[in-house]
Every structure is written in structure tokens, then in C-alpha cells.
Write a protein that holds these residues in place. Structure first.
Motif, PDB file in Angstrom:
ATOM      1  N   THR A  65      -6.611  18.011 -44.323  1.00 34.20           N
ATOM      2  CA  THR A  65      -6.754  17.477 -42.966  1.00 34.20           C
ATOM      3  C   THR A  65      -6.121  18.369 -41.908  1.00 34.20           C
ATOM      4  N   ASP A  66      -5.500  19.466 -42.338  1.00 32.85           N
ATOM      5  CA  ASP A  66      -4.791  20.357 -41.421  1.00 32.85           C
ATOM      6  C   ASP A  66      -5.664  21.583 -41.125  1.00 32.85           C
ATOM      7  N   ALA A  67      -6.205  21.648 -39.911  1.00 34.11           N
ATOM      8  CA  ALA A  67      -7.139  22.727 -39.559  1.00 34.11           C
ATOM      9  C   ALA A  67      -6.472  24.094 -39.539  1.00 34.11           C
ATOM     10  N   ALA A  68      -5.136  24.125 -39.573  1.00 34.19           N
ATOM     11  CA  ALA A  68      -4.437  25.408 -39.578  1.00 34.19           C
ATOM     12  C   ALA A  68      -4.203  25.925 -40.994  1.00 34.19           C
ATOM     13  N   ALA A  69      -4.389  25.066 -41.988  1.00 39.45           N
ATOM     14  CA  ALA A  69      -4.078  25.436 -43.373  1.00 39.45           C
ATOM     15  C   ALA A  69      -5.241  26.163 -44.043  1.00 39.45           C
ATOM     16  N   HIS A  70      -4.936  27.068 -44.947  1.00 35.80           N
ATOM     17  CA  HIS A  70      -5.982  27.755 -45.699  1.00 35.80           C
ATOM     18  C   HIS A  70      -6.778  26.750 -46.527  1.00 35.80           C
ATOM     19  N   SER A  71      -6.146  25.642 -46.864  1.00 40.59           N
ATOM     20  CA  SER A  71      -6.795  24.605 -47.684  1.00 40.59           C
ATOM     21  C   SER A  71      -7.522  23.564 -46.837  1.00 40.59           C
ATOM     22  N   GLY A 171      15.995  22.885 -35.135  1.00 43.48           N
ATOM     23  CA  GLY A 171      15.060  22.779 -34.022  1.00 43.48           C
ATOM     24  C   GLY A 171      13.652  22.574 -34.562  1.00 43.48           C
ATOM     25  N   ILE A 172      12.784  21.977 -33.747  1.00 38.75           N
ATOM     26  CA  ILE A 172      11.404  21.703 -34.162  1.00 38.75           C
ATOM     27  C   ILE A 172      10.447  22.178 -33.073  1.00 38.75           C
ATOM     28  N   SER A 173       9.308  22.728 -33.467  1.00 41.86           N
ATOM     29  CA  SER A 173       8.289  23.128 -32.488  1.00 41.86           C
ATOM     30  C   SER A 173       6.922  23.112 -33.144  1.00 41.86           C
ATOM     31  N   LYS A 174       5.906  23.422 -32.368  1.00 40.15           N
ATOM     32  CA  LYS A 174       4.587  23.633 -32.957  1.00 40.15           C
ATOM     33  C   LYS A 174       4.604  24.948 -33.719  1.00 40.15           C
ATOM     34  N   ARG A 175       3.560  25.143 -34.546  1.00 43.50           N
ATOM     35  CA  ARG A 175       3.518  26.334 -35.388  1.00 43.50           C
ATOM     36  C   ARG A 175       3.037  27.555 -34.612  1.00 43.50           C
ATOM     37  N   ILE A 176       3.435  28.731 -35.116  1.00 42.79           N
ATOM     38  CA  ILE A 176       3.124  29.998 -34.465  1.00 42.79           C
ATOM     39  C   ILE A 176       1.812  30.578 -35.008  1.00 42.79           C
ATOM     40  N   ALA A 181      -6.621  26.365 -34.451  1.00 46.45           N
ATOM     41  CA  ALA A 181      -6.669  25.122 -35.235  1.00 46.45           C
ATOM     42  C   ALA A 181      -6.884  23.847 -34.427  1.00 46.45           C
ATOM     43  N   GLY A 182      -7.264  23.977 -33.158  1.00 44.18           N
ATOM     44  CA  GLY A 182      -7.535  22.781 -32.363  1.00 44.18           C
ATOM     45  C   GLY A 182      -6.318  21.893 -32.205  1.00 44.18           C
ATOM     46  N   GLU A 183      -6.509  20.607 -32.429  1.00 46.53           N
ATOM     47  CA  GLU A 183      -5.426  19.634 -32.244  1.00 46.53           C
ATOM     48  C   GLU A 183      -4.239  19.936 -33.169  1.00 46.53           C
TER      49      GLU A 183
END
Length: 205
Positions: A65-71, A171-176, A181-183
Motif C-alpha cells: 500500500t506504500d507507493a514509495a516502496a519497491h514492493s 525527530g520525525i519527518s516525511k521521507r527523503i 510517491a503521491g500521497e
DNA sequence: CACATGATCGCCT
DNA sequence: GGCGATCATGTGG
């Protein structure tokens, strides 16, 4: 083939009293594991010597379900096959024609999630820039795709050791680097040690 | 087979 | 902040 690690990363896990993780640690929630990996030691044994670094930055990658993941979308190709292994294995990929990136696979076999190791601090007075990025981390430890699919818990040449002392300020942030990956590009899945010089300020939010 | 692109980095302005 | 390096991989024909 893997290459020689940077000699400045030589250390002795026994001296520091480091211990391995139980398998169960790698089978639960990937986002929690990404956070817990901050402060652990990622290490490689080469010619009977240990080389290692303390992880200070990670990112969680969450599977189909993660559009940023290779999977993403259930993809299953030879390259990412290690992501489908039982948690505690290593997944290494080659990107941009010149860099390797290392991930700790999480969750039970068949669920393709992982934690990208983004930055670390070497032992002693190692320069803080030496391991300040996923490609640099692999280069300094001499890790390549030859290590993809290896188990971190089988007494082999690769290991993740538990953190010693109290947990760092996280600390926490969005991924680099996942703007495609859209949303999912905005999900708060990057974790870092707020006080580490190996984590660049500009990448913090 | 052909081709577009990337979970980055270092150098440039 | 922007850009080029450099090639394995994934996708489509």
C-alpha cells in the motif's frame, strides 16, 4: 562482490557489551521498528574483524500500500525478493548507477516491508560526514548487493546489535527522495537522532 | 528489444 | 537551490 570496509569503522562489539536482537523484534510493526533502530549498531565482520556504526537515521517502507516502496502494489521481482523474507534479513539495492542502499527487512515472511538505514556515526572520532547518507553508509562498510538476502541473526558476517544506554531524542519527518510517491511521499516515516551531527539540519522539518 | 528512471551524492552557483 | 553522473532494473512492445 562486497568491498573492504573503511578501517576507521573497526570496533569490538564484545568490548561494548553489545547483544543481538531476538527474531521477534523484527516481526512486528515496521514503523515502530524504524524508530527503535535509531541507536542500534549495524556491523559487518570482514576477515575476522568487526566494522560497525551506530544508526542515527532510518525510514520505514510499508509494502503493497506504500507507493514509495519497491514492493508497492504487490510487486515481486528478483531484486526485491529479500523483502519477502522473514524479518531480520538484509535487503540491499543498487540505484542511480552508483550507490547501494541497505535495509533491514521486517514482519513475517511474505509481507514485504523494510527499514532503510539512512545515516550512522562511526566509532571513536570518525568524521561525521563519512556515514551521512544511505549510499555513503554502504560504501564505508563495503556492503553491496552481494549481501542482499543475508540473515542478520544467524551468526553470519552481518548483524544488528541492540542499543546501549538510553534512547536518543527522536525527530520525525516525511521521507527523503520519494516525491514520485503521491500521497505516500508525505507520510511521517523518517526517524532520526535529533542530536547527531551525521543528520543534516536541512533534511529536518 | 528499447527506453525511462531512480529509497543518491558531490560539485556548482 | 540546481544539475549531471551512470547503469541495473522494470515495463511495455
Amino acid at each position: 562482490m562486497n568491498s573492504d570496509p573503511d578501517p576507521r569503522l573497526r570496533f569490538d562489539p564484545q568490548d561494548l557489551g553489545l547483544t543481538e536482537f531476538p527474531r521477534d523484534f523484527f516481526l512486528t510493526d515496521t514503523t515502530r521498528i524504524a524508530r527503535e533502530i535509531i541507536g542500534t549498531w549495524f556491523a559487518r565482520r570482514h576477515k575476522n574483524q568487526w566494522y560497525g556504526a551506530r544508526i542515527v537515521e532510518t525510514e520505514a517502507y510499508l509494502g503493497s500500500t506504500d507507493a514509495a516502496a519497491h514492493s508497492r502494489r504487490g510487486r515481486r521481482t528478483p531484486r526485491i525478493e529479500p523483502m519477502y523474507q522473514e524479518g531480520g534479513h538484509l535487503y540491499v539495492f543498487f540505484v542511480y548507477g552508483m550507490h547501494h542502499c541497505a535495509n533491514v527487512v521486517t514482519r513475517p515472511a511474505g509481507i514485504a516491508e523494510a527499514v532503510l538505514l539512512r545515516a550512522a556515526e562511526g566509532p571513536g572520532d570518525t568524521p561525521s560526514k563519512l556515514l551521512s547518507g544511505p549510499g555513503k553508509l554502504c560504501k564505508a562498510l563495503g556492503i553491496t548487493v552481494a549481501s542482499s538476502g543475508m540473515d542478520l541473526l544467524s551468526g553470519g558476517n552481518l548483524c544488528l546489535f541492540q542499543r546501549i544506554g538510553k534512547g536518543p531524542d527522536i525527530g520525525i519527518s516525511k521521507r527523503i527522495g520519494v516525491d514520485y510517491a503521491g500521497e505516500a511521499a508525505g507520510w511521517p516515516l523518517r526517524f532520526f537522532d535529533k542530536n547527531s551531527p551525521a543528520v543534516s539540519k536541512s533534511k529536518n522539518i
